[in-house]
Design an enzyme around this catalytic site. Structure first.
Site, PDB file in Angstrom:
ATOM      1  N   GLY A   1       0.774  -1.243   0.000  1.00 27.10           N
ATOM      2  CA  GLY A   1       0.000   0.000   0.000  1.00 27.10           C
ATOM      3  C   GLY A   1       0.800   1.284   0.000  1.00 27.10           C
ATOM      4  O   GLY A   1       0.321   2.306   0.491  1.00 27.10           O
ATOM      5  N   SER A   2       1.994   1.264  -0.591  1.00 28.36           N
ATOM      6  CA  SER A   2       2.750   2.533  -0.626  1.00 28.36           C
ATOM      7  C   SER A   2       2.074   3.536  -1.558  1.00 28.36           C
ATOM      8  O   SER A   2       2.093   4.746  -1.305  1.00 28.36           O
ATOM      9  CB  SER A   2       4.212   2.312  -1.016  1.00 28.36           C
ATOM     10  OG  SER A   2       4.332   1.965  -2.372  1.00 28.36           O
TER      11      SER A   2
ATOM     12  N   ASN B   1      -6.265   2.139 -12.850  1.00 30.89           N
ATOM     13  CA  ASN B   1      -5.263   1.176 -12.377  1.00 30.89           C
ATOM     14  C   ASN B   1      -3.872   1.740 -12.628  1.00 30.89           C
ATOM     15  O   ASN B   1      -3.654   2.480 -13.584  1.00 30.89           O
ATOM     16  CB  ASN B   1      -5.419  -0.141 -13.167  1.00 30.89           C
ATOM     17  CG  ASN B   1      -4.428  -1.206 -12.730  1.00 30.89           C
ATOM     18  OD1 ASN B   1      -4.164  -1.379 -11.539  1.00 30.89           O
ATOM     19  ND2 ASN B   1      -3.852  -1.925 -13.691  1.00 30.89           N
TER      20      ASN B   1
ATOM     21  N   HIS C   1      -0.016   0.360 -13.334  1.00 33.86           N
ATOM     22  CA  HIS C   1       0.664  -0.880 -13.721  1.00 33.86           C
ATOM     23  C   HIS C   1       2.149  -0.586 -13.952  1.00 33.86           C
ATOM     24  O   HIS C   1       2.487   0.352 -14.680  1.00 33.86           O
ATOM     25  CB  HIS C   1       0.036  -1.437 -14.997  1.00 33.86           C
ATOM     26  CG  HIS C   1       0.683  -2.722 -15.431  1.00 33.86           C
ATOM     27  ND1 HIS C   1       0.406  -3.932 -14.820  1.00 33.86           N
ATOM     28  CD2 HIS C   1       1.627  -2.975 -16.372  1.00 33.86           C
ATOM     29  CE1 HIS C   1       1.146  -4.876 -15.382  1.00 33.86           C
ATOM     30  NE2 HIS C   1       1.887  -4.324 -16.324  1.00 33.86           N
TER      31      HIS C   1
ATOM     32  N   ASP D   1      -4.903  -4.957 -18.315  1.00 32.11           N
ATOM     33  CA  ASP D   1      -3.864  -3.919 -18.441  1.00 32.11           C
ATOM     34  C   ASP D   1      -3.896  -3.267 -19.825  1.00 32.11           C
ATOM     35  O   ASP D   1      -2.870  -2.772 -20.305  1.00 32.11           O
ATOM     36  CB  ASP D   1      -2.467  -4.494 -18.160  1.00 32.11           C
ATOM     37  CG  ASP D   1      -2.352  -5.059 -16.746  1.00 32.11           C
ATOM     38  OD1 ASP D   1      -2.969  -4.485 -15.837  1.00 32.11           O
ATOM     39  OD2 ASP D   1      -1.657  -6.069 -16.554  1.00 32.11           O
TER      40      ASP D   1
ATOM     41  N   SER E   1       2.475   3.005 -15.735  1.00 35.95           N
ATOM     42  CA  SER E   1       1.378   3.601 -16.509  1.00 35.95           C
ATOM     43  C   SER E   1       0.106   3.644 -15.673  1.00 35.95           C
ATOM     44  O   SER E   1      -0.189   2.710 -14.938  1.00 35.95           O
ATOM     45  CB  SER E   1       1.067   2.741 -17.753  1.00 35.95           C
ATOM     46  OG  SER E   1       2.236   2.468 -18.497  1.00 35.95           O
TER      47      SER E   1
ATOM     48  N   MET F   1      -4.066  -7.050  -7.015  1.00 38.08           N
ATOM     49  CA  MET F   1      -3.427  -8.079  -7.845  1.00 38.08           C
ATOM     50  C   MET F   1      -4.371  -9.197  -8.288  1.00 38.08           C
ATOM     51  O   MET F   1      -3.939 -10.325  -8.470  1.00 38.08           O
ATOM     52  CB  MET F   1      -2.224  -8.669  -7.088  1.00 38.08           C
ATOM     53  CG  MET F   1      -1.171  -7.657  -6.700  1.00 38.08           C
ATOM     54  SD  MET F   1      -0.481  -6.731  -8.090  1.00 38.08           S
ATOM     55  CE  MET F   1       0.588  -7.972  -8.806  1.00 38.08           C
ATOM     56  N   ARG F   2      -5.654  -8.885  -8.468  1.00 40.23           N
ATOM     57  CA  ARG F   2      -6.590  -9.911  -8.949  1.00 40.23           C
ATOM     58  C   ARG F   2      -7.159  -9.508 -10.294  1.00 40.23           C
ATOM     59  O   ARG F   2      -7.513  -8.345 -10.507  1.00 40.23           O
ATOM     60  CB  ARG F   2      -7.773 -10.049  -7.986  1.00 40.23           C
ATOM     61  CG  ARG F   2      -7.362 -10.636  -6.692  1.00 40.23           C
ATOM     62  CD  ARG F   2      -7.908 -11.934  -6.267  1.00 40.23           C
ATOM     63  NE  ARG F   2      -9.043 -12.547  -6.860  1.00 40.23           N
ATOM     64  CZ  ARG F   2      -9.065 -13.842  -7.168  1.00 40.23           C
ATOM     65  NH1 ARG F   2      -7.980 -14.568  -7.007  1.00 40.23           N
ATOM     66  NH2 ARG F   2     -10.151 -14.396  -7.635  1.00 40.23           N
TER      67      ARG F   2
HETATM   68  C1  GAR Z   1       2.970  -1.040  -7.637  1.00 40.37           C
HETATM   69  O1  GAR Z   1       4.255  -0.960  -8.195  1.00 40.37           O
HETATM   70  C2  GAR Z   1       1.914  -1.193  -8.713  1.00 40.37           C
HETATM   71  O2  GAR Z   1       2.267  -0.590  -9.928  1.00 40.37           O
HETATM   72  C3  GAR Z   1       1.869  -2.678  -8.887  1.00 40.37           C
HETATM   73  O3  GAR Z   1       2.013  -3.204  -7.600  1.00 40.37           O
HETATM   74  C4  GAR Z   1       2.800  -2.317  -6.818  1.00 40.37           C
HETATM   75  C5  GAR Z   1       2.058  -2.089  -5.526  1.00 40.37           C
HETATM   76  O4  GAR Z   1       2.856  -1.454  -4.594  1.00 40.37           O
HETATM   77  N1  GAR Z   1       0.651  -3.096  -9.495  1.00 40.37           N
HETATM   78  C6  GAR Z   1       0.528  -4.153 -10.285  1.00 40.37           C
HETATM   79  O5  GAR Z   1       1.452  -4.892 -10.550  1.00 40.37           O
HETATM   80  C7  GAR Z   1      -0.865  -4.378 -10.847  1.00 40.37           C
HETATM   81  N2  GAR Z   1      -0.834  -5.343 -11.886  1.00 40.37           N
HETATM   82  P1  GAR Z   1       2.231  -0.808  -3.286  1.00 40.37           P
HETATM   83  O6  GAR Z   1       1.348  -1.877  -2.638  1.00 40.37           O
HETATM   84  O7  GAR Z   1       3.405  -0.480  -2.433  1.00 40.37           O
HETATM   85  O8  GAR Z   1       1.436   0.398  -3.680  1.00 40.37           O
END
Ligand code: GAR
Length: 212
Positions: free
Chosen positions: A15-16, A108, A110, A146, A137, A91-92
């Site tokens: 969740g950053s 979203n 990505h 995506d 993106s 991530m689902r």
């Molecule tokens: C992020 O880098 C985001 O782009 C990616 O997961 C990470 C989550 O980091 N998302 C995906 O890969 C979606 N397909 P976070 O939990 O620290 O925000």
């Protein structure tokens, strides 16, 4: 914050990106009215609780099918009456029905320069391909995984010393500026999704905007 844009954030982990959005709610004129995680005990839930945001866990492992899970998720999201749904490390894969239901109001992020590397392991794939550039993106979510229209991107140069982990870390830094910026445009009614295309300030975005 009564005029603020009501936002629900979906997460699966650390969740950053959620934190970056939490920290800028006032500035962006948004109110995060709920955070939903498909995984219990993730740090993103703590971040939300620390900011006094309502959280819910909908554990996908307890559902018999993707359809049943997404039906419940859809109802849960709707219960917050959001104007915008943000996928921040969610991530689902979603059912077409869920995506269609929130079309035009779901964003979203990505970690690749889409259309390169949809799906998983984007950092590894960029390194293995010998790419000199990588990035992230933000796009409207459509039925193509995506594959929805890209609104904005941030890029970096891959160096000889980069690893999957260093790229993940460096890209998150970019994302923490990129994602709030796009969310702010949406909240200010500057972004529009029409016929699978994106308009910013009424003008068709023929290519993604590059955010430094
Ligand atoms: C992020 O880098 C985001 O782009 C990616 O997961 C990470 C989550 O980091 N998302 C995906 O890969 C979606 N397909 P976070 O939990 O620290 O925000």
């Amino acid at each position: 914050m009564s005029n603020a844009c009501r936002v629900v954030v979906l997460i699966s982990g650390n969740g950053s990106n959620l934190q970056a959005i939490i920290d800028r709610q006032a500035e962006l004129s948004i109110e995060i009215v709920g955070v939903i995680s498909n995984r219990p005990d993730v740090y993103g839930l703590e971040r939300a609780q620390q900011a006094n945001i309502n959280t819910k866990v909908l554990d996908h492992t307890t559902f018999e099918s993707r359809e049943l899970f997404d039906n419940e998720l859809s109802e849960l999201i709707e219960s917050y009456q959001p104007e915008l749904v943000v996928l921040a490390g969610y991530m689902r894969i979603m059912t077409q029905e869920l995506v269609k239901h929130f079309e035009g109001k779901m964003l979203n992020i990505h970690p690749s320069i889409l259309p390169k590397y949809p799906g998983l392991n984007t950092h590894r794939r960029a390194i293995e391909a010998g790419d000199s550039e990588h990035g992230s993106s933000v796009h409207f979510v459509t039925e193509v995984l995506d594959g929805g229209p890209i609104i904005a991107q941030a890029k970096l140069n891959i160096t000889e010393n980069d690893t999957e982990q260093s790229l993940a870390d460096r890209i998150k830094q970019l994302e923490h500026t990129l994602f709030p910026k796009v969310i702010g445009w949406f909240a200010a009614s500057r972004l529009e999704f029409k016929q699978n295309q994106t308009y910013l300030d009424g003008k068709l975005l023929s290519s993604p905007l590059l955010i430094e």
